[in-house]
Motif scaffolding. Structure first.
Motif, PDB file in Angstrom:
ATOM      1  N   CYS A  36       0.827  -1.214   0.000  1.00  0.00           N
ATOM      2  CA  CYS A  36       0.000   0.000   0.000  1.00  0.00           C
ATOM      3  C   CYS A  36       0.857   1.259   0.000  1.00  0.00           C
ATOM      4  N   ILE A  37       2.025   1.182   0.588  1.00  0.00           N
ATOM      5  CA  ILE A  37       2.930   2.333   0.620  1.00  0.00           C
ATOM      6  C   ILE A  37       4.019   2.105  -0.413  1.00  0.00           C
ATOM      7  N   LYS A  38       4.123   3.028  -1.332  1.00  0.00           N
ATOM      8  CA  LYS A  38       5.166   2.962  -2.359  1.00  0.00           C
ATOM      9  C   LYS A  38       6.366   3.774  -1.889  1.00  0.00           C
ATOM     10  N   THR A  56      -2.920  11.431 -10.382  1.00  0.00           N
ATOM     11  CA  THR A  56      -2.504  10.780  -9.140  1.00  0.00           C
ATOM     12  C   THR A  56      -3.365   9.549  -8.914  1.00  0.00           C
ATOM     13  N   THR A  57      -2.749   8.528  -8.405  1.00  0.00           N
ATOM     14  CA  THR A  57      -3.461   7.274  -8.156  1.00  0.00           C
ATOM     15  C   THR A  57      -3.927   7.160  -6.713  1.00  0.00           C
ATOM     16  N   ASP A  59      -1.912   6.731  -4.188  1.00  0.00           N
ATOM     17  CA  ASP A  59      -0.989   5.898  -3.422  1.00  0.00           C
ATOM     18  C   ASP A  59      -0.231   6.748  -2.407  1.00  0.00           C
ATOM     19  N   VAL A  61       3.191   7.606  -0.881  1.00  0.00           N
ATOM     20  CA  VAL A  61       4.577   7.507  -1.313  1.00  0.00           C
ATOM     21  C   VAL A  61       5.478   7.988  -0.179  1.00  0.00           C
TER      22      VAL A  61
END
Length: 89
Positions: A36-38, A56-57, A59, A61
């Motif tokens: 879930c965290i890029k 933007t997706t 996510d 980051v």
């Protein structure tokens, strides 16, 4: 001469420690969040290429500081657990 040697040794030690913590955080952070965290790329593109803004997706980051912090917490917990388990009753 010894001051210079100690300064160089300190710089090398800090660099190796920072690289180890950052690499550990880059590996651990996506694993503990199940993807879930890029993690932000190492460097932004350099040059005169014009980038078109993307959508933007949503996510999450994590940047460089968070990766280093997670790496530090991981190694601190690992060392404390290791000391606790190897110590006698």
């Amino acid at each position: 001469m010894t001051d210079l040697l100690l300064a160089v040794l300190r710089f090398v030690l800090e660099f190796v420690l920072y690289a180890l913590l950052y690499a550990t955080g880059r590996l651990i952070l996506p694993l503990i969040s199940f993807g879930c965290i890029k993690v932000a790329p190492l460097r932004e593109p350099i040059g005169r290429v014009r980038l078109v803004p993307t959508r933007t997706t949503g996510d999450i980051v994590a940047g460089e500081g968070w990766c280093t912090f997670v790496g530090f917490v991981f190694w601190a917990a690992f060392i404390l657990l290791l000391v606790h388990l190897t110590r006698g009753p």
